[in-house]
Structure formats: structure tokens, C-alpha cells
Design a protein around this motif. Structure first.
Motif, PDB file in Angstrom:
ATOM      1  N   GLU A 143       0.911  -1.377  -0.015  1.00 55.26           N
ATOM      2  CA  GLU A 143      -0.067   0.038   0.019  1.00 55.26           C
ATOM      3  C   GLU A 143       0.914   1.325   0.100  1.00 55.26           C
ATOM      4  N   ARG A 257      -3.483   8.912   6.755  1.00 61.33           N
ATOM      5  CA  ARG A 257      -3.297   7.714   6.262  1.00 61.33           C
ATOM      6  C   ARG A 257      -2.677   6.708   7.009  1.00 61.33           C
ATOM      7  N   GLU A 260      -5.698   5.217   9.005  1.00 58.30           N
ATOM      8  CA  GLU A 260      -6.489   4.479   8.571  1.00 58.30           C
ATOM      9  C   GLU A 260      -6.434   2.849   8.691  1.00 58.30           C
ATOM     10  N   GLN A 262      -5.480  -0.832   8.303  1.00 56.41           N
ATOM     11  CA  GLN A 262      -4.511  -1.729   7.324  1.00 56.41           C
ATOM     12  C   GLN A 262      -4.789  -3.115   7.323  1.00 56.41           C
ATOM     13  N   THR A 267       1.628  -4.615   3.156  1.00 53.00           N
ATOM     14  CA  THR A 267       2.699  -3.705   3.520  1.00 53.00           C
ATOM     15  C   THR A 267       2.495  -2.257   3.272  1.00 53.00           C
ATOM     16  N   ARG A 268       2.304  -1.489   4.276  1.00 48.97           N
ATOM     17  CA  ARG A 268       2.107   0.057   4.192  1.00 48.97           C
ATOM     18  C   ARG A 268       3.437   0.581   3.909  1.00 48.97           C
ATOM     19  N   ARG A 302       0.953  -6.549   9.545  1.00 52.92           N
ATOM     20  CA  ARG A 302       0.496  -5.418   9.070  1.00 52.92           C
ATOM     21  C   ARG A 302       1.721  -4.685   9.434  1.00 52.92           C
ATOM     22  N   LEU A 304       5.233  -2.004   8.188  1.00 59.53           N
ATOM     23  CA  LEU A 304       5.286  -0.414   7.819  1.00 59.53           C
ATOM     24  C   LEU A 304       6.799  -0.379   7.293  1.00 59.53           C
TER      25      LEU A 304
END
Length: 348
Positions: A143, A257, A260, A262, A267-268, A302, A304
Motif C-alpha cells: 500500500e 493515512r 486508516e 490496514q 505492507t504500508r 501489518r 510498515l
């Protein structure tokens, strides 16, 4: 306070940058501008009496951008000879530049009003190196969140094809293939998929607007026709399917963002290129704090990531690609160097 010699010296400094970046035509024009500017035109007078820091304000690039726009318009055939590389004699360069300023002062002067608008798709090669490293650590899909997106051309990285020293990534049928000169070992051959790509800019550019597209093309150096072709193709890709690009403050947008939900298995990733220096200390601190706070809550399900393509903090006119990720903590890891426009990438 304005200082004529300082302002002329900024054009000579830009000449040296251009030489280092293998852009002899633009270097020749910057050298000519350092000598040819005078107060016979409003453009020349404004440049010589520039009140701020001419290098930080990119005064030489503003000036060259206006001249290149005039060249691309076809309205000054002698200037076009200069931009085609057909004129190399310094005295003739100065003569052509003075004549162009005299004949087109009204068209050139407004180019000094705002900073250059450069959105270089070639930088996506270095950014993709960072994405591959993130995928190696956590898997895909990504993401993607980009700050300082400008015209959103690097938000197309999910649609570009990449050849990174023989490592291929992206759709094979893409109209744009980004293939920098490769130095060092290639990155691992891992598939990189994207769940979404979104970006923000304090003054986003609609690349599909003809006037905006003309401005973007003007800031592509004449030495790099492949960059101009890539830019044009990227604009057409946006016309076919727009990117998600918002108007807003980078720190505020990122806060929203990161808040929000996830999805598991996604993977953000925060991404930016040649924007950090323009954010200022307060926004830099806010963004860093927000990422570290979100990173403290990240899990293997999740994760980052943070991918940076930013200038070398030394004296070299090159960029560095850094990656940081959570969980696992740790500091940024430098993966590679790159030419500022992505012409080459050197892996460590």
C-alpha cells in the motif's frame, strides 16, 4: 540583499552540476547565462537582482526552463540550435542568449515567478530498489503512500516496467520501461505487487493539463531526450487512468493515512524523492514521529516501511536510496546511490 556576483555564480555552480551529471548542453547554457545576463531586459535584471538565495531558489533552472519552453515552441530557431547542441562556441552562445532575451522578454520573465516543476519517472528505478527490499522483508502487496508527489508520475510505478541490472519487475506490456545504467549487483528477483498507490502534494500538478505538461517538459534537460519521451508516455498513462493525487500538507495527510485501517497481509510504505529538504524542520520532525509511532504498533501481519530517494548529504550531486521498516525497529539502511534523474543506479 541582492548581490549580482552571487547570482552570476549560481549559474556557474549549476554549470558544474550539469557537467557532473553528463549534461553538456545545459551546462553550456548555464555558463552562457552567467556571462550574458544584463539589465537590458526585465528577465535579466530580475535574475541579476535576485533577492533570495539563487541556488536554493533554483534561479538557474527557472531561467533555463523558460528558455527550453521557448525552444520547444519552435519560435526561436537560433535558440533551438543551441538546445540541439549545434552551438559550442562560448561567444556565439552568449550572442544567441542575449538575442533571445531581447526578442522574448515577455515570454521568459514569468518563468522566474515560481520554482521548477520536475517530476522524474526515472527516479522510480531507485525507489523500486527500496520496494524490493521491503518485499524481501515482509512480502507483498504494498500500500504505497507518497508525499511530495508533484504530478504523480512516480505513483505510476505499479504500471512501469523495470530492468534493474537484469532483474525485471512490473508489467511486461507497460508502455514505459525504465532501464537505468546498472552498477554493482542487481537486486533480488522478487515479484512486487501493489494494493494501491496514493500521493499528496502541497501544489499538485495535473499532468494531463496541456499547460502543465508543457511546463513539465520544459524542465527536462535537452541533453536527455529519453527523459522527455518517458515523461510524455507517463502523461499519456495518466490520461488513460488517473492516479490518486491529493492537495494537502504532507504531515497532515500522512497522519490521516496512518490512522486508516490496514489490511492483514498488506505492507504500508511511505515513499518520497527529492522532497525532504523542502519540508522544513517542523514537518520533518512530525513525519518522523508519526512513522515511529505507527512503527511501534506494526506487526508481521501489518508491517510498515519507509523508502527515501534523497540527496547525498555530502558534496556529491547524487541521490541515496534508504529503507527503514517495522516491526524490527532499527535505523535506515542505505541500499544504493543514484544519479539525480535515475540515469544510473549503483547498489552496495
Amino acid at each position: 540583499m541582492a548581490d549580482e556576483q552571487t547570482n552570476r555564480a549560481a549559474f556557474r555552480k549549476q554549470e558544474q552540476y550539469c557537467i557532473t551529471m553528463d549534461a553538456p548542453i545545459t551546462a553550456r547554457i548555464c555558463a552562457g547565462l552567467a556571462e550574458s545576463l544584463d539589465r537590458e531586459t526585465r528577465t535579466g535584471a530580475r535574475a541579476l537582482d535576485w533577492p533570495g538565495d539563487p541556488t536554493a531558489d533554483a534561479l538557474p533552472l527557472r531561467t533555463v526552463g523558460g528558455l527550453h519552453a521557448l525552444d520547444l515552441s519552435g519560435k526561436d530557431t537560433e535558440l533551438s540550435r543551441l538546445f540541439a547542441g549545434a552551438v559550442t562556441d562560448p561567444a556565439e552562445v552568449i550572442h544567441i542568449l542575449r538575442a533571445s532575451f531581447a526578442a522574448h522578454d515577455d515570454a521568459l520573465c514569468p518563468w522566474l515567478d515560481g520554482p521548477p516543476q520536475t517530476n522524474e519517472p526515472g527516479r522510480s528505478a531507485g525507489l523500486m530498489v527500496g520496494m524490493i527490499e521491503i518485499v524481501r522483508r515482509f512480502g507483498q502487496p504494498i500500500e504505497l503512500l507518497e508525499i511530495g508527489s508533484s504530478a504523480g508520475l512516480n505513483l505510476l510505478m505499479d504500471r512501469y516496467r523495470f530492468d534493474l541490472g537484469g532483474t525485471l519487475a512490473g508489467p511486461a506490456d507497460s508502455p514505459v520501461t525504465i532501464r537505468p545504467e546498472w552498477r554493482g549487483s542487481p537486486p533480488p528477483a522478487l515479484p512486487v505487487g501493489f494494493a494501491s498507490t496514493r500521493g499528496v502534494d502541497v501544489q499538485p500538478i495535473d499532468a494531463t493539463d496541456p499547460a502543465a505538461a508543457e511546463r513539465l517538459r520544459a524542465y527536462v534537460w535537452a541533453d536527455n531526450p529519453e527523459r522527455l519521451g518517458r515523461l510524455t508516455a507517463g502523461i499519456e498513462m495518466q490520461r488513460a487512468a488517473p492516479v490518486q493525487l491529493e492537495d494537502g500538507d504532507a504531515a497532515d495527510w500522512l497522519d490521516a493515512r496512518l490512522a486508516e485501517p490496514q489490511a492483514d497481509g498488506v505492507t504500508r510504505v511511505l515513499m518520497h524523492s527529492v522532497v525532504w529538504q523542502y519540508l522544513g524542520a517542523e514537518r520533518q520532525a512530525r513525519i518522523t514521529a508519526a512513522m515511529e509511532a505507527a512503527g511501534a504498533k506494526a506487526t508481521r501481519a501489518r508491517p510498515l516501511g519507509w523508502v527515501r530517494f534523497e540527496p547525498d548529504r555530502g558534496l556529491n550531486p547524487r541521490q541515496e536510496i534508504w529503507v527503514r521498516s517495522w516491526p524490527g525497529g532499527g535505523d535506515f539502511v542505505k541500499l544504493a546511490h543514484s544519479q539525480a534523474h535515475g540515469a544510473w543506479v549503483e547498489m552496495f
